[in-house]
Design a protein around this motif. Structure first.
Motif, PDB file in Angstrom:
ATOM      1  N   LEU A 150      12.382  -0.397   7.356  1.00 17.15           N
ATOM      2  CA  LEU A 150      10.707  -1.120   6.996  1.00 17.15           C
ATOM      3  C   LEU A 150       9.789  -0.762   7.348  1.00 17.15           C
ATOM      4  CD1 LEU A 150       9.642  -3.942   8.220  1.00 17.15           C
ATOM      5  CD2 LEU A 150      10.302  -3.804  10.250  1.00 17.15           C
ATOM      6  N   PHE A 151      10.291   0.960   8.245  1.00 21.70           N
ATOM      7  CA  PHE A 151       8.376   1.343   8.620  1.00 21.70           C
ATOM      8  C   PHE A 151       8.821   2.724   6.623  1.00 21.70           C
ATOM      9  CE2 PHE A 151       7.398   5.965   8.533  1.00 21.70           C
ATOM     10  CZ  PHE A 151       6.320   5.276   9.796  1.00 21.70           C
ATOM     11  N   LEU A 152       9.125   2.835   6.389  1.00 18.40           N
ATOM     12  CA  LEU A 152       9.508   2.944   4.971  1.00 18.40           C
ATOM     13  C   LEU A 152       8.096   1.989   3.933  1.00 18.40           C
ATOM     14  CD1 LEU A 152      11.696   5.266   3.940  1.00 18.40           C
ATOM     15  CD2 LEU A 152       9.230   5.710   4.452  1.00 18.40           C
ATOM     16  N   TYR A 153       8.737   0.764   2.907  1.00 16.19           N
ATOM     17  CA  TYR A 153       8.464  -0.405   2.947  1.00 16.19           C
ATOM     18  C   TYR A 153       6.534  -1.134   3.938  1.00 16.19           C
ATOM     19  CZ  TYR A 153       7.744  -5.281   1.497  1.00 16.19           C
ATOM     20  OH  TYR A 153       7.225  -6.702   1.379  1.00 16.19           O
ATOM     21  N   VAL A 154       6.513  -0.990   5.187  1.00 17.17           N
ATOM     22  CA  VAL A 154       5.510  -1.201   5.804  1.00 17.17           C
ATOM     23  C   VAL A 154       4.312   0.271   5.017  1.00 17.17           C
ATOM     24  CG1 VAL A 154       4.387  -1.066   6.936  1.00 17.17           C
ATOM     25  CG2 VAL A 154       5.872  -2.683   8.180  1.00 17.17           C
ATOM     26  N   ILE A 155       4.542   1.357   5.122  1.00 15.41           N
ATOM     27  CA  ILE A 155       4.206   2.414   4.675  1.00 15.41           C
ATOM     28  C   ILE A 155       3.594   2.472   2.890  1.00 15.41           C
ATOM     29  CG2 ILE A 155       3.126   4.856   3.774  1.00 15.41           C
ATOM     30  CD1 ILE A 155       3.033   4.081   6.917  1.00 15.41           C
ATOM     31  N   GLU A 156       4.695   2.029   2.672  1.00 15.78           N
ATOM     32  CA  GLU A 156       4.946   1.690   0.481  1.00 15.78           C
ATOM     33  C   GLU A 156       3.642   0.877   0.379  1.00 15.78           C
ATOM     34  OE1 GLU A 156       7.917   2.118  -3.253  1.00 15.78           O
ATOM     35  OE2 GLU A 156       8.774   0.428  -1.254  1.00 15.78           O
ATOM     36  N   LYS A 157       3.785  -0.703   1.155  1.00 14.88           N
ATOM     37  CA  LYS A 157       3.113  -1.258   0.337  1.00 14.88           C
ATOM     38  C   LYS A 157       1.613  -1.345   0.972  1.00 14.88           C
ATOM     39  CE  LYS A 157       2.785  -6.257   2.554  1.00 14.88           C
ATOM     40  NZ  LYS A 157       3.413  -6.916   2.574  1.00 14.88           N
ATOM     41  N   PHE A 163     -11.362  -1.358   2.785  1.00 13.52           N
ATOM     42  CA  PHE A 163      -9.657  -0.968   3.495  1.00 13.52           C
ATOM     43  C   PHE A 163      -9.792  -0.794   4.290  1.00 13.52           C
ATOM     44  CE2 PHE A 163      -5.619  -0.156   3.031  1.00 13.52           C
ATOM     45  CZ  PHE A 163      -5.537  -0.948   2.417  1.00 13.52           C
ATOM     46  N   PHE A 164     -10.004   0.613   4.540  1.00 17.04           N
ATOM     47  CA  PHE A 164      -9.729   0.917   6.220  1.00 17.04           C
ATOM     48  C   PHE A 164     -10.357   0.260   7.455  1.00 17.04           C
ATOM     49  CE2 PHE A 164      -8.851   5.614   4.167  1.00 17.04           C
ATOM     50  CZ  PHE A 164      -7.400   4.739   3.902  1.00 17.04           C
ATOM     51  N   SER A 165     -12.041  -0.950   6.704  1.00 14.40           N
ATOM     52  CA  SER A 165     -11.820  -1.426   7.842  1.00 14.40           C
ATOM     53  C   SER A 165     -11.077  -2.767   8.093  1.00 14.40           C
ATOM     54  CB  SER A 165     -13.973  -1.324   7.870  1.00 14.40           C
ATOM     55  OG  SER A 165     -14.218  -0.867   7.783  1.00 14.40           O
ATOM     56  N   GLU A 166     -10.579  -3.034   6.992  1.00 16.58           N
ATOM     57  CA  GLU A 166     -10.092  -4.775   6.694  1.00 16.58           C
ATOM     58  C   GLU A 166      -8.572  -4.173   7.591  1.00 16.58           C
ATOM     59  OE1 GLU A 166     -11.014  -6.315   3.288  1.00 16.58           O
ATOM     60  OE2 GLU A 166     -13.111  -6.870   4.077  1.00 16.58           O
ATOM     61  N   LEU A 208       2.185   8.838   0.195  1.00 11.34           N
ATOM     62  CA  LEU A 208       0.991   9.113  -0.325  1.00 11.34           C
ATOM     63  C   LEU A 208       0.107   9.652  -1.655  1.00 11.34           C
ATOM     64  CD1 LEU A 208      -0.028   9.840   3.618  1.00 11.34           C
ATOM     65  CD2 LEU A 208      -0.725   8.018   1.874  1.00 11.34           C
ATOM     66  N   THR A 209       1.841  10.588  -1.781  1.00 11.84           N
ATOM     67  CA  THR A 209       1.276  11.427  -3.223  1.00 11.84           C
ATOM     68  C   THR A 209       0.669   9.924  -4.319  1.00 11.84           C
ATOM     69  OG1 THR A 209       2.723  12.636  -3.018  1.00 11.84           O
ATOM     70  CG2 THR A 209       2.363  12.746  -4.989  1.00 11.84           C
ATOM     71  N   GLY A 210       1.373   9.368  -4.636  1.00 11.81           N
ATOM     72  CA  GLY A 210       0.727   7.764  -5.471  1.00 11.81           C
ATOM     73  C   GLY A 210      -1.327   8.185  -5.645  1.00 11.81           C
ATOM     74  N   TYR A 211      -1.287   7.879  -4.050  1.00 12.77           N
ATOM     75  CA  TYR A 211      -3.077   7.699  -3.928  1.00 12.77           C
ATOM     76  C   TYR A 211      -4.099   9.197  -3.983  1.00 12.77           C
ATOM     77  CZ  TYR A 211      -7.061   7.912  -1.156  1.00 12.77           C
ATOM     78  OH  TYR A 211      -7.953   8.393  -1.256  1.00 12.77           O
ATOM     79  N   PHE A 212      -3.426  10.158  -3.454  1.00 11.50           N
ATOM     80  CA  PHE A 212      -4.380  11.448  -4.335  1.00 11.50           C
ATOM     81  C   PHE A 212      -4.051  11.725  -5.595  1.00 11.50           C
ATOM     82  CE2 PHE A 212      -3.664  11.676   0.834  1.00 11.50           C
ATOM     83  CZ  PHE A 212      -4.275  11.878   0.611  1.00 11.50           C
ATOM     84  N   THR A 213      -2.786  11.265  -6.393  1.00 11.24           N
ATOM     85  CA  THR A 213      -2.835  11.297  -8.181  1.00 11.24           C
ATOM     86  C   THR A 213      -3.520  10.692  -8.004  1.00 11.24           C
ATOM     87  OG1 THR A 213      -0.668  12.538  -7.261  1.00 11.24           O
ATOM     88  CG2 THR A 213      -0.929  11.188  -9.792  1.00 11.24           C
ATOM     89  N   VAL A 250      -0.340   1.860   1.512  1.00 11.63           N
ATOM     90  CA  VAL A 250      -0.329   2.979   0.367  1.00 11.63           C
ATOM     91  C   VAL A 250      -0.984   1.927  -1.240  1.00 11.63           C
ATOM     92  CG1 VAL A 250       0.253   4.934  -1.344  1.00 11.63           C
ATOM     93  CG2 VAL A 250       0.839   4.844   1.314  1.00 11.63           C
ATOM     94  N   LYS A 251       0.036   0.600  -1.662  1.00  9.47           N
ATOM     95  CA  LYS A 251       0.404   0.327  -2.947  1.00  9.47           C
ATOM     96  C   LYS A 251      -1.159  -1.149  -3.373  1.00  9.47           C
ATOM     97  CE  LYS A 251       4.971   0.190  -4.778  1.00  9.47           C
ATOM     98  NZ  LYS A 251       6.377  -0.021  -5.044  1.00  9.47           N
ATOM     99  N   MET A 252      -1.190  -1.101  -2.096  1.00  7.59           N
ATOM    100  CA  MET A 252      -2.129  -1.780  -1.868  1.00  7.59           C
ATOM    101  C   MET A 252      -3.750  -1.032  -1.890  1.00  7.59           C
ATOM    102  SD  MET A 252      -2.885  -4.512   0.986  1.00  7.59           S
ATOM    103  CE  MET A 252      -2.911  -3.597   2.545  1.00  7.59           C
ATOM    104  N   LEU A 253      -3.404   0.100  -0.921  1.00  8.55           N
ATOM    105  CA  LEU A 253      -4.617   0.541  -1.073  1.00  8.55           C
ATOM    106  C   LEU A 253      -5.359   1.602  -2.705  1.00  8.55           C
ATOM    107  CD1 LEU A 253      -7.086   2.814   0.233  1.00  8.55           C
ATOM    108  CD2 LEU A 253      -5.085   4.130   1.181  1.00  8.55           C
ATOM    109  N   ILE A 254      -4.207   1.671  -3.546  1.00  6.74           N
ATOM    110  CA  ILE A 254      -4.480   2.460  -4.755  1.00  6.74           C
ATOM    111  C   ILE A 254      -4.903   1.460  -5.568  1.00  6.74           C
ATOM    112  CG2 ILE A 254      -2.781   3.264  -6.387  1.00  6.74           C
ATOM    113  CD1 ILE A 254      -0.947   4.613  -5.059  1.00  6.74           C
ATOM    114  N   TYR A 255      -4.685  -0.203  -5.295  1.00  2.00           N
ATOM    115  CA  TYR A 255      -5.111  -1.209  -5.801  1.00  2.00           C
ATOM    116  C   TYR A 255      -6.292  -1.474  -6.167  1.00  2.00           C
ATOM    117  CZ  TYR A 255      -5.496  -5.793  -7.790  1.00  2.00           C
ATOM    118  OH  TYR A 255      -6.308  -7.325  -8.145  1.00  2.00           O
TER     119      TYR A 255
END
Length: 193
Positions: free
Chosen positions: A51-58, A92-95, A121-126, A60-65
């Motif tokens: 669940l933790f990894l799902y929350v983080i992945e979701k 994004f970070f405010s919301e 997080l590598t996806g975001y930084f890439t 990070v994908k939202m931030l990248i999008y």
């Protein structure tokens, strides 16, 4: 439109992880915060780690999008796009303050889990590094700026600004905050462009 149970659980887990930390959050706590039965929770997620990894992945994908959608606006000048990227991070970070807190404090003490979160997080930084490298090659970002450091600094600069404002119960997305961050970011831009 009502969100799915899985989304409801993910939001509750995000709240619980941000409030209590990974170690102190139990599946019982997540079920309670999510307002779902334990059976429903376990139907969707076998373990707290999953669940933790799902929350983080979701998240990070939202931030990248959101950031990528701003970077792709070719109708804006390069300067306006760069400043829009900053604005989008701030928005994004405010919301998504709980996600911001979780991303900036994700180390859980478990090396394997921390590496998995780091790889997400590598996806975001890439994405950010690719965008900034392109701007640098076009001469918009100063040639002496190291792109990896810039991408990390942008993430941290905005994220920690939001966290500090949140802890101090100060307004987050104000003109003064935005202009201060824009001024700092402007220092890396090549003035000749």
């Amino acid at each position: 439109m009502a969100s799915s149970k899985k989304d409801q659980i993910a939001q509750g887990a995000l709240t619980a992880f941000a409030q209590y930390g990974f170690s102190e959050t139990s599946m019982d706590t997540i079920a309670e915060v999510s307002q779902v039965a334990k059976g429903t929770l376990y139907y969707h997620f076998s373990t707290k780690e999953e669940l933790f990894l799902y929350v983080i992945e979701k998240g990070v994908k939202m931030l990248i999008y959101h950031v990528d959608s701003v970077m792709q606006k070719e109708d804006l000048s390069l300067e306006d796009r760069m400043m829009s990227v900053l604005d989008e991070h701030l928005r994004f970070f405010s919301e998504n303050q709980e996600l911001c807190f979780l991303l900036l404090s994700f180390f859980t003490g478990d090396e394997q889990r921390d590496q998995l979160v780091g790889s997400l997080l590598t996806g975001y930084f890439t994405t950010m590094e690719t965008y900034m490298t392109d701007l640098q090659q076009k001469g918009y970002i100063r040639a002496d700026v190291e792109i990896r450091t810039l991408a990390s600094a942008l993430f941290g600069m905005i994220g920690f600004t939001v966290l500090r404002k949140q802890f101090r119960k100060e307004p987050l997305n104000t003109d003064a905050v935005r202009e201060t961050l824009r001024t700092m970011l402007a220092g890396i831009l090549d003035k000749r462009c």
